[in-house]
Design an enzyme around this catalytic site. Structure first.
Site, PDB file in Angstrom:
ATOM      1  N   ARG A  67      12.739  -3.813  -3.819  1.00  0.00           N
ATOM      2  CA  ARG A  67      12.480  -2.378  -3.653  1.00  0.00           C
ATOM      3  C   ARG A  67      13.720  -1.678  -3.072  1.00  0.00           C
ATOM      4  O   ARG A  67      14.085  -0.588  -3.503  1.00  0.00           O
ATOM      5  CB  ARG A  67      11.296  -2.139  -2.706  1.00  0.00           C
ATOM      6  N   LYS A  73      -0.688  -9.944   6.363  1.00  0.00           N
ATOM      7  CA  LYS A  73      -0.748 -10.868   5.221  1.00  0.00           C
ATOM      8  C   LYS A  73      -0.577 -12.294   5.765  1.00  0.00           C
ATOM      9  O   LYS A  73       0.371 -12.563   6.517  1.00  0.00           O
ATOM     10  CB  LYS A  73       0.394 -10.551   4.248  1.00  0.00           C
ATOM     11  N   GLU A  87      -8.169 -11.264  -1.996  1.00  0.00           N
ATOM     12  CA  GLU A  87      -7.530 -10.616  -3.152  1.00  0.00           C
ATOM     13  C   GLU A  87      -7.278 -11.603  -4.295  1.00  0.00           C
ATOM     14  O   GLU A  87      -6.285 -12.326  -4.277  1.00  0.00           O
ATOM     15  CB  GLU A  87      -6.199  -9.986  -2.724  1.00  0.00           C
ATOM     16  N   LYS A 137     -10.358  -7.206  -2.297  1.00  0.00           N
ATOM     17  CA  LYS A 137      -9.247  -6.437  -2.876  1.00  0.00           C
ATOM     18  C   LYS A 137      -9.153  -6.834  -4.332  1.00  0.00           C
ATOM     19  O   LYS A 137      -8.757  -7.960  -4.659  1.00  0.00           O
ATOM     20  CB  LYS A 137      -7.940  -6.712  -2.127  1.00  0.00           C
ATOM     21  N   SER A 196      -2.761  -1.618  -6.836  1.00  0.00           N
ATOM     22  CA  SER A 196      -2.275  -0.801  -7.961  1.00  0.00           C
ATOM     23  C   SER A 196      -1.644  -1.676  -9.032  1.00  0.00           C
ATOM     24  O   SER A 196      -1.665  -1.303 -10.219  1.00  0.00           O
ATOM     25  CB  SER A 196      -1.340   0.307  -7.486  1.00  0.00           C
ATOM     26  N   GLY A 251       1.144  -2.389 -10.480  1.00  0.00           N
ATOM     27  CA  GLY A 251       2.088  -1.983 -11.519  1.00  0.00           C
ATOM     28  C   GLY A 251       1.671  -0.717 -12.254  1.00  0.00           C
ATOM     29  O   GLY A 251       2.384  -0.236 -13.136  1.00  0.00           O
ATOM     30  N   GLY A 294       0.055  -0.640  -2.701  1.00  0.00           N
ATOM     31  CA  GLY A 294       1.410  -0.856  -2.209  1.00  0.00           C
ATOM     32  C   GLY A 294       2.331   0.115  -2.931  1.00  0.00           C
ATOM     33  O   GLY A 294       2.649   1.206  -2.446  1.00  0.00           O
TER      34      GLY A 294
HETATM   35  P1  13P Z   1       0.370  -3.056  -5.300  1.00  0.00           P
HETATM   36  O1  13P Z   1      -0.564  -1.896  -5.074  1.00  0.00           O
HETATM   37  O2  13P Z   1       1.802  -2.663  -5.382  1.00  0.00           O
HETATM   38  O3  13P Z   1      -0.104  -3.935  -6.430  1.00  0.00           O
HETATM   39  O4  13P Z   1       0.333  -3.958  -3.993  1.00  0.00           O
HETATM   40  C1  13P Z   1      -0.848  -4.187  -3.362  1.00  0.00           C
HETATM   41  C2  13P Z   1      -0.812  -5.507  -2.714  1.00  0.00           C
HETATM   42  O5  13P Z   1      -0.929  -5.612  -1.522  1.00  0.00           O
HETATM   43  C3  13P Z   1      -0.691  -6.684  -3.577  1.00  0.00           C
HETATM   44  O6  13P Z   1      -0.998  -7.817  -2.840  1.00  0.00           O
END
Ligand code: 13P
Length: 339
Positions: A33, A97, A177, A219, A261, A263, A291
């Site tokens: 990034r 995380k 997730e 998630k 999100s 991508g 993210g």
């Molecule tokens: P994105 O929304 O960029 O996919 O990231 C969320 C995230 O925490 C992925 O583990």
């Protein structure tokens, strides 16, 4: 297990009008990034960038919690305030995380299994003592001609359930997730089929491990066409397929669902969430844990001049947080983007 506190934290994470900010990129990902905006990936720059995001005025009105990386949980602002303290003052619940990344699954070319269970009990204890109240673990499932295999789904959902149990033992809300990746030319129907399989297996595993669903957040990835598909499904199709998939698989006792999100473009992710919440009321709140879809505009703005563009970058984050907050109650309208 302190059931009352787990349940109240989980509910606060998905309170109406609010969602989660994901800023838990590993060093490798945050470097990508920063490379894209020409900023060097040093510990100080990572700290300044994330402190800038977290100190956005009024952020707590739309952001209920933020997921941090290990380094960030330990950092203080340039003038010496712990980022966790700054978050608590802003009404933003600190999260962390805790997986240690996805690694190749033996005997299954192209598939990954997320690691991090070894020593997790001790790490969770430390994170809880440092103020974290929820924890995230991300598994990735890819769609192709040959994948996902049963072995990959089993290994990943088993690990998610083991981690979730350990989190609740330590008093942290697990944010589980299982990301079905958008990468590929698969159809919406392919994604639906795989997501149903993954979520069914996940909830079986959570049940086996006695995980309290009222104190758990899912998630989820949306049911969406692959990014290289020739014909991609529209907003309403994505919203309807995603909600239908969740209704087929997710127990009503779960505290809430937040989406990644994955991508999608930043406005695209907002429109999809809003379209789902316009469909009606479901057994669980549908919110966001974005993210890239929250960070892309502030990252680009900050990158132009990190010293001078702090408030203009914060305004970009505040705007996306407000748009997504409105989408959690189906009150978003694309006309609001330019107001
Ligand atoms: P994105 O929304 O960029 O996919 O990231 C969320 C995230 O925490 C992925 O583990």
């Amino acid at each position: 297990m302190d059931v009352t506190s787990l349940v109240s934290t989980a509910q606060a994470m998905v309170a109406d009008g609010k969602g989660i900010l994901a800023i838990d990129e590993s060093h490798g990902t945050i470097k990508k990034r920063f490379d894209s905006i020409g900023v060097e990936c040093t510990e100080e720059n990572r700290r300044d960038y994330r402190a800038m995001l977290l100190s956005t005025p009024g952020l707590g009105e739309r952001i209920s919690g933020a997921i941090l990386f290990d380094e960030t949980l330990r950092q203080s602002t340039a003038d010496g305030k712990l980022l966790v303290e700054l978050m608590n003052e802003a009404g933003i619940i600190p999260g962390i995380k805790v997986d240690t990344g996805a690694h190749p699954l033996a005997n299954h070319p192209g598939e990954l299994v997320t690691e991090g269970l070894d020593g997790l009990r001790a790490r969770l204890k430390e994170y809880a003592s440092m103020g974290a109240r929820f924890a995230k673990w991300r598994a990735v499932i890819s769609i192709s001609e040959a994948t996902p295999s049963d072995a990959c789904i089993n290994a990943n959902t088993h690990a998610l359930a083991r981690y979730a149990g350990l989190c609740q033992e330590a008093g942290l809300v697990p944010m589980v997730e299982p990301e079905v990746l958008i990468t590929g030319d698969h159809s919406l129907e392919d994604c639906y089929e795989v997501t149903v399989l993954v979520l069914r297996r996940l909830f079986e595993q959570l049940y086996d491990q006695n995980v309290l669903l009222e104190g758990t957040i899912l998630k989820a990835s949306m049911v969406i066409s692959g990014d290289a598909a020739t014909e991609r499904a529209g907003y309403n199709e994505v919203a309807e397929a995603t909600v239908d998939c969740l209704l087929q698989t997710v127990p009503a006792s779960l505290a809430g669902v937040v989406f990644l999100s994955g991508g999608q473009g930043d406005e695209e992710a907002t429109v999809h969430l809003d379209a789902m919440n316009k469909l009606g009321v479901f057994p669980w709140p549908l919110s966001f844990s974005y993210g890239r879809a929250l960070q892309a505009p502030p990252l680009a703005e900050w990158g132009k001049d990190p010293a001078a563009n702090i408030s203009s970058a914060q305004a970009k984050l505040a705007h996306r947080a407000r748009m997504n907050g409105l989408a959690t109650t189906g009150e978003y309208d694309s006309g609001m983007e330019t107001e």
